[in-house]
Design a protein around this motif. Sequence first.
Motif, short mmCIF file in Angstrom:
data_model
loop_
_atom_site.label_atom_id
_atom_site.label_comp_id
_atom_site.label_asym_id
_atom_site.label_seq_id
_atom_site.Cartn_x
_atom_site.Cartn_y
_atom_site.Cartn_z
N LYS A 91 0.86 -1.18 0.00
CA LYS A 91 0.00 0.00 0.00
C LYS A 91 0.90 1.23 0.00
N GLN A 93 0.74 5.76 0.08
CA GLN A 93 0.02 7.03 0.14
C GLN A 93 1.02 8.13 -0.15
N SER A 113 -3.75 14.31 -1.90
CA SER A 113 -3.28 13.08 -1.28
C SER A 113 -4.00 11.89 -1.92
N LYS A 115 -4.15 7.49 -1.95
CA LYS A 115 -3.77 6.24 -1.30
C LYS A 115 -4.26 5.10 -2.16
N GLN A 117 -3.86 0.65 -2.86
CA GLN A 117 -3.43 -0.65 -2.36
C GLN A 117 -3.20 -1.56 -3.56
#
Length: 119
Positions: A91, A93, A113, A115, A117
């Motif tokens: 993962k 970010q 931002s 993020k 996975q």
Amino acid sequence: MGRIRINNIRVHSNHGCLKEEMLIGSDYRVDLDVFADLAKPSQSDKLSETVDYVHLNKIVQEEMAIRSNLLEHVAKRIIDRIFLEIPTVNKAQVEVAKINPPMGGDVESVAVSLKHQRP
């Protein structure tokens, strides 16, 4: 699972939609978090068994050097390269912030931002 965080990577780049931003550029700050299984390197003390933060910084520097209109696009490219080049990362970010953005006001920064996975 563990986390490696790189804070406040500072770069100058030419991202943005305004002509001035494309020509003169702006200062940026990038913060990066990656998540991986760090159990083995925490025991072995071997760089080859962990996520090398020098490699992460190199990815950020190289992707920030490629001009984009949107910070969202830059952030996604950084994450895509991390997943491509570092298979142990599960993962990631990334936050990309433009310092003193040209938006007609006294604004310290604007940030995006993302993020993701690994599928």
